[in-house]
Design an enzyme around this catalytic site. Structure first.
Site, PDB file in Angstrom:
ATOM      1  N   LYS A   1       3.264 -15.090   4.188  1.00  0.00           N
ATOM      2  CA  LYS A   1       3.349 -16.078   3.114  1.00  0.00           C
ATOM      3  C   LYS A   1       4.837 -16.263   2.848  1.00  0.00           C
ATOM      4  O   LYS A   1       5.342 -15.962   1.767  1.00  0.00           O
ATOM      5  CB  LYS A   1       2.587 -15.548   1.885  1.00  0.00           C
ATOM      6  CG  LYS A   1       2.483 -16.508   0.725  1.00  0.00           C
ATOM      7  CD  LYS A   1       1.435 -17.586   0.903  1.00  0.00           C
ATOM      8  CE  LYS A   1       1.483 -18.548  -0.254  1.00  0.00           C
ATOM      9  NZ  LYS A   1       0.596 -19.701  -0.081  1.00  0.00           N
TER      10      LYS A   1
ATOM     11  N   ASP B   1     -11.693  -8.667   6.556  1.00  0.00           N
ATOM     12  CA  ASP B   1     -13.046  -8.780   5.994  1.00  0.00           C
ATOM     13  C   ASP B   1     -13.592 -10.172   6.287  1.00  0.00           C
ATOM     14  O   ASP B   1     -14.762 -10.341   6.644  1.00  0.00           O
ATOM     15  CB  ASP B   1     -13.038  -8.528   4.479  1.00  0.00           C
ATOM     16  CG  ASP B   1     -13.325  -7.064   4.145  1.00  0.00           C
ATOM     17  OD1 ASP B   1     -13.046  -6.201   4.991  1.00  0.00           O
ATOM     18  OD2 ASP B   1     -13.818  -6.792   3.030  1.00  0.00           O
TER      19      ASP B   1
ATOM     20  N   ASP C   1      -5.755  -6.524   5.398  1.00  0.00           N
ATOM     21  CA  ASP C   1      -6.961  -5.975   4.776  1.00  0.00           C
ATOM     22  C   ASP C   1      -7.934  -7.103   4.440  1.00  0.00           C
ATOM     23  O   ASP C   1      -9.117  -7.071   4.780  1.00  0.00           O
ATOM     24  CB  ASP C   1      -6.549  -5.201   3.516  1.00  0.00           C
ATOM     25  CG  ASP C   1      -7.694  -4.394   2.918  1.00  0.00           C
ATOM     26  OD1 ASP C   1      -8.823  -4.477   3.437  1.00  0.00           O
ATOM     27  OD2 ASP C   1      -7.455  -3.690   1.924  1.00  0.00           O
TER      28      ASP C   1
ATOM     29  N   TYR D   1       0.819  -1.211   0.000  1.00  0.00           N
ATOM     30  CA  TYR D   1       0.000   0.000   0.000  1.00  0.00           C
ATOM     31  C   TYR D   1       0.855   1.264   0.000  1.00  0.00           C
ATOM     32  O   TYR D   1       0.330   2.372  -0.004  1.00  0.00           O
ATOM     33  CB  TYR D   1      -0.942   0.000   1.214  1.00  0.00           C
ATOM     34  CG  TYR D   1      -2.036  -1.045   1.108  1.00  0.00           C
ATOM     35  CD1 TYR D   1      -1.745  -2.329   0.679  1.00  0.00           C
ATOM     36  CD2 TYR D   1      -3.345  -0.748   1.426  1.00  0.00           C
ATOM     37  CE1 TYR D   1      -2.727  -3.295   0.569  1.00  0.00           C
ATOM     38  CE2 TYR D   1      -4.347  -1.712   1.329  1.00  0.00           C
ATOM     39  CZ  TYR D   1      -4.026  -2.980   0.898  1.00  0.00           C
ATOM     40  OH  TYR D   1      -5.000  -3.930   0.781  1.00  0.00           O
TER      41      TYR D   1
ATOM     42  N   ASP E   1      -2.956 -18.252   3.532  1.00  0.00           N
ATOM     43  CA  ASP E   1      -4.027 -19.070   2.940  1.00  0.00           C
ATOM     44  C   ASP E   1      -4.563 -20.070   3.970  1.00  0.00           C
ATOM     45  O   ASP E   1      -5.774 -20.278   4.082  1.00  0.00           O
ATOM     46  CB  ASP E   1      -3.583 -19.760   1.638  1.00  0.00           C
ATOM     47  CG  ASP E   1      -2.129 -20.219   1.648  1.00  0.00           C
ATOM     48  OD1 ASP E   1      -1.454 -20.069   2.691  1.00  0.00           O
ATOM     49  OD2 ASP E   1      -1.670 -20.726   0.614  1.00  0.00           O
TER      50      ASP E   1
HETATM   51 MG    MG Z   1     -10.658  -3.369   3.387  1.00  0.00          MG
END
Ligand code: MG
Ligand code: NAI
Length: 334
Positions: free
Chosen positions: A180, A241, A237, A129, A213
């Site tokens: 990862k 969710d 991020d 980001y 994962d």
């Molecule tokens: Mg988000």
């Protein structure tokens, strides 16, 4: 209740349901007896479409002087992707050095997946980001796009340290690193070595590592595996969710963008967006915004008030109705 301090709180309702859930959150703060001076800011997609401005420098300077910021959500369908994310949300995170994105998930009694109680500490100023990358031969058949991931020892360490400190205060005292490392061998190696180094300062905290994962599977099938999770910006991020959906819905997922060094204000916001599909219908669940406001009070040192708001949200868990009706029920119980 006597309070010695009045807090100056920047209020950014933003767009869509942000205008509906933020007033409910402020009502809960007032009901808890906390004196606040609201400093409103007209920022978001509506302002951008009207004036072309995203975050004027003068507004940013004003925000720097506040005690905290409460944000609803920004985004309107007519604003191209990236304009508000990069220009407003990420710019605030970078400029105010909000290096921890704290996202607690608790399903509370009686809800789907009873007993989920975990916190994700997401690195908030680096990774993919940070904006490293660009185009070459843009729009041609030979186009190249690169998008790098920035990971500094300094940035990773301060985030990991925060996560260890948090884990040390919780009953389970467990911290899992999620990355990862088997594929992202450069950044993964830096994260893993930093995590191991900082761990030596926290002998009371037990640790674990999961690939991102696999963490998705565990979050769905056995979320009680986790107490505190620390991870990078992008993984955090996506993972949050999923955690929000697992823990009872996006309408309950709250977050704090923290500057733990307290060199400026921290920013608190629900994880959800502006929900244009339900904006104006009174169907928005205000709980995520209310819990975000409770996190804000706790960060400001008002632990009692934060706790009373949280308990009011839990005890009004069964209340259905419009945004305002749910808000009134919460404020009464505070
Ligand atoms: Mg988000
Ligand atoms: P969204 O979170 O706004 O909505 C996703 C789905 O969840 C929709 O069906 C919506 O109705 C529902 N939903 C969201 N919050 C809810 C609540 N409090 N109560 C009940 N239902 C709720 O995500 P979406 O649709 O991807 O994005 C909409 C806009 O919001 C876009 O412009 C996006 O860029 C922006 N956005 C802004 C964020 C922020 O300000 N931090 C975060 C995520 C999206």
């Amino acid at each position: 209740m006597s309070r010695s301090q009045e807090y100056r709180i920047g209020v950014i309702p933003g767009d869509g349901i942000g205008h509906e859930v933020v007033p409910v959150a402020l009502d809960a703060v007032r009901a808890a007896g906390i004196a606040i001076e609201e400093v409103p800011f007209d920022l978001g997609g509506e302002r951008y479409l009207r004036t072309g401005e995203v975050l004027p420098d003068s507004v940013l300077e004003e925000i720097r002087g506040l005690d905290a910021v409460l944000l609803g959500a920004v985004g309107t369908p007519d604003v191209p992707p990236g304009v508000l994310e990069r220009g407003l949300l990420l710019r605030l995170r970078f400029e105010l050095d909000l290096y921890v994105n704290l996202r607690p998930f608790g399903s509370g009694p009686g809800r789907f997946n009873d007993g989920v109680d975990l916190v994700v500490v997401r690195e908030n100023t680096e990774g993919s980001y940070a904006g490293e990358g660009g185009f070459l031969r843009h729009g041609t058949p030979h186009e190249i796009a690169t998008q790098g991931s920035v990971n500094t020892r300094f940035g990773v360490e301060r985030c990991v340290r925060y996560a260890f400190e948090l884990a040390a205060t919780r009953p389970r005292r467990h911290l899992a690193l999620v990355h990862k490392t088997n594929v992202l061998t450069f950044s993964g190696d830096l994260w893993q070595r930093t995590f191991a180094d900082v761990a030596t300062d926290f002998p009371s905290v037990t640790t674990a590592y999961d690939h991102v994962d696999a963490a998705c599977i565990h979050l769905v099938q056995a979320p009680d595996r986790y107490d505190v999770v620390v991870t990078d910006n992008l993984f955090g991020d996506i993972l949050t969710d999923l955690a929000g959906a697992v823990a009872g819905g996006i309408g309950r997922a709250a977050s704090g963008n923290l500057n733990p060094a307290r060199t400026g204000p921290s920013l608190f916001e629900p994880v959800h967006g502006s929900a244009p599909d339900i904006a104006g219908t009174g169907r928005a669940d205000p709980r995520a915004a209310v819990i975000s406001a409770a996190m804000m009070l706790e960060f400001l040192g008002e632990a009692d008030a934060g706790d009373r708001i949280r308990k009011a949200v839990v005890s009004s868990d069964d209340v259905t109705g419009t945004t305002a009706e749910v808000g009134r029920a919460i404020a009464e119980r505070v």
